[in-house]
Design a protein around this motif. Sequence first.
Motif, PDB file in Angstrom:
ATOM      1  N   THR A 181      52.375 -24.322  11.329  1.00  0.00           N
ATOM      2  CA  THR A 181      51.342 -24.826  10.412  1.00  0.00           C
ATOM      3  C   THR A 181      51.206 -26.337  10.543  1.00  0.00           C
ATOM      4  N   TRP A 182      52.337 -27.025  10.643  1.00  0.00           N
ATOM      5  CA  TRP A 182      52.301 -28.489  10.793  1.00  0.00           C
ATOM      6  C   TRP A 182      51.647 -28.897  12.106  1.00  0.00           C
ATOM      7  N   VAL A 183      51.978 -28.184  13.182  1.00  0.00           N
ATOM      8  CA  VAL A 183      51.403 -28.518  14.494  1.00  0.00           C
ATOM      9  C   VAL A 183      49.893 -28.307  14.478  1.00  0.00           C
ATOM     10  N   ILE A 184      49.445 -27.191  13.883  1.00  0.00           N
ATOM     11  CA  ILE A 184      48.017 -26.865  13.888  1.00  0.00           C
ATOM     12  C   ILE A 184      47.207 -27.888  13.085  1.00  0.00           C
ATOM     13  N   LYS A 185      47.826 -28.530  12.116  1.00  0.00           N
ATOM     14  CA  LYS A 185      47.127 -29.566  11.345  1.00  0.00           C
ATOM     15  C   LYS A 185      46.669 -30.729  12.240  1.00  0.00           C
ATOM     16  N   PHE A 186      47.337 -30.888  13.391  1.00  0.00           N
ATOM     17  CA  PHE A 186      46.974 -31.961  14.307  1.00  0.00           C
ATOM     18  C   PHE A 186      45.944 -31.515  15.350  1.00  0.00           C
ATOM     19  N   ALA A 187      45.394 -30.308  15.182  1.00  0.00           N
ATOM     20  CA  ALA A 187      44.414 -29.781  16.142  1.00  0.00           C
ATOM     21  C   ALA A 187      43.209 -30.706  16.343  1.00  0.00           C
ATOM     22  N   PRO A 188      42.622 -31.295  15.289  1.00  0.00           N
ATOM     23  CA  PRO A 188      41.457 -32.172  15.511  1.00  0.00           C
ATOM     24  C   PRO A 188      41.763 -33.338  16.454  1.00  0.00           C
ATOM     25  N   LEU A 189      42.926 -33.974  16.264  1.00  0.00           N
ATOM     26  CA  LEU A 189      43.313 -35.070  17.161  1.00  0.00           C
ATOM     27  C   LEU A 189      43.563 -34.550  18.569  1.00  0.00           C
ATOM     28  N   GLY A 190      44.206 -33.393  18.650  1.00  0.00           N
ATOM     29  CA  GLY A 190      44.496 -32.800  19.950  1.00  0.00           C
ATOM     30  C   GLY A 190      43.225 -32.483  20.716  1.00  0.00           C
ATOM     31  N   ILE A 191      42.252 -31.870  20.033  1.00  0.00           N
ATOM     32  CA  ILE A 191      40.978 -31.522  20.679  1.00  0.00           C
ATOM     33  C   ILE A 191      40.241 -32.787  21.098  1.00  0.00           C
ATOM     34  N   LEU A 192      40.299 -33.826  20.266  1.00  0.00           N
ATOM     35  CA  LEU A 192      39.675 -35.122  20.600  1.00  0.00           C
ATOM     36  C   LEU A 192      40.215 -35.611  21.952  1.00  0.00           C
ATOM     37  N   GLY A 193      41.548 -35.610  22.090  1.00  0.00           N
ATOM     38  CA  GLY A 193      42.161 -36.084  23.329  1.00  0.00           C
ATOM     39  C   GLY A 193      41.835 -35.190  24.517  1.00  0.00           C
ATOM     40  N   LEU A 194      41.814 -33.874  24.308  1.00  0.00           N
ATOM     41  CA  LEU A 194      41.572 -32.940  25.402  1.00  0.00           C
ATOM     42  C   LEU A 194      40.138 -33.029  25.923  1.00  0.00           C
ATOM     43  N   VAL A 195      39.169 -33.113  25.005  1.00  0.00           N
ATOM     44  CA  VAL A 195      37.771 -33.169  25.449  1.00  0.00           C
ATOM     45  C   VAL A 195      37.490 -34.513  26.126  1.00  0.00           C
ATOM     46  N   PHE A 196      38.113 -35.583  25.626  1.00  0.00           N
ATOM     47  CA  PHE A 196      37.956 -36.902  26.264  1.00  0.00           C
ATOM     48  C   PHE A 196      38.481 -36.850  27.702  1.00  0.00           C
ATOM     49  N   GLU A 197      39.672 -36.279  27.864  1.00  0.00           N
ATOM     50  CA  GLU A 197      40.285 -36.196  29.193  1.00  0.00           C
ATOM     51  C   GLU A 197      39.452 -35.331  30.135  1.00  0.00           C
TER      52      GLU A 197
END
Length: 412
Positions: A181-197
Amino acid sequence: MKNIWNKWNQLSLVKQIIIGLVIGIILAIAMPEAAKPVVIFGSLFVGALKAIAPVLVLFLVMSAIAQHKSGQQTNMKSIISLYLLGTFLAGLIAVIASFIFPVSLTLAKGAEGVTAPGGVVEVLKSLLMNVVDNPVKAIVNANYIGILAWAVLLGLALKNAADSTKTLISNFSDAVSKLVTWVIKFAPLGILGLVFESITANGLESLLSYGKLLAVLIGCMLFVALVVNPAIVYAVIRQNPYPLVFKCLKESGITAFFTRSSASNIPVNMKLSEQLGLNKDSYSVSIPLGATINMAGAAVTISVLTLAAVHTLGIEVDIPTAIILSVLSAICACGASGVAGGSLLLIPLACSLFGIPGDVAMQVVGVGFIIGVLQDSFETALNSSTDVLFTAAAEFREWRKEGKTIDIRKAA
């Protein structure tokens, strides 16, 4: 600042992810060099998901089986049947589409350093050898077939253990679920980095010359996701399947699209299954199993690229051979996770059905690598979202048999 944080927390995870996606695109277009450090967010997010997923599967499955009471319904037979049916139909749709819209390729190099499996027997042998893999090695290498096998065996061995032992395992399972649950809360930041890359590293220019091939591939996957899968689900639950289909695509498909890893998306799918109120005894096994054998997207990729090679070389294909290809692509897709390189490296195996030489087939794999940024994203989104979809469909059918009211709109 506190008000902004509170408003952010009031948004659903999907809305937060969409915001992260939009910001990532803007940064990649407007300031690709200055914003380069955001790439670390994507790497950390995927790394955290990959790290927690094997431990999550081990403890969830072990706990569910250890505490399972005889007579409890788990729906596994129905779920596996849906997985296999969905994968076969996806391969069949891809074959039909490839005949309607034949694609010829400009063959490319780029797959010289990899080795394809020699045959279906080799693929299945690799899959079976993963079952008896060392448990520690299975966890380290994220070998989910091996993890599942050991989790099931340990769970069975612990069925007669003391209640205190079962409680301890259950507590560990709950703790790991909390970490997810804690990891998934960071999904927006993760997706931001992945789409940028993705945008800055690959761009879209290199894909333009393969536009027709991509159109057939992605078109088949969308057709499976929006027509074939809903038809299967309707046949199972006898209700409008689209609220559930769209829920799975939103909550599971979006993250899978950007992580491009079914294994990384296991925690996301577990969380979604919990939200849908599904039986933990079922989804704790079916979700990691689906990440291994429910491979509709892989079946599409194998069929389309194989028939593209066939059309390029001018080989005539009759209907019985096309049906055999559908079956072969489904079997190969189910074993894709047991082969380094995934679905692309199973293309030479399918090409051998038409007598296409290995060196030519590996050039087709090279084409697959070129378009992989989009092909793999759509493939993973279809594969992973379908894991939850079919798990939910099997359980909703049991609810209907028991006379329970199923409000799919409310569940979704």
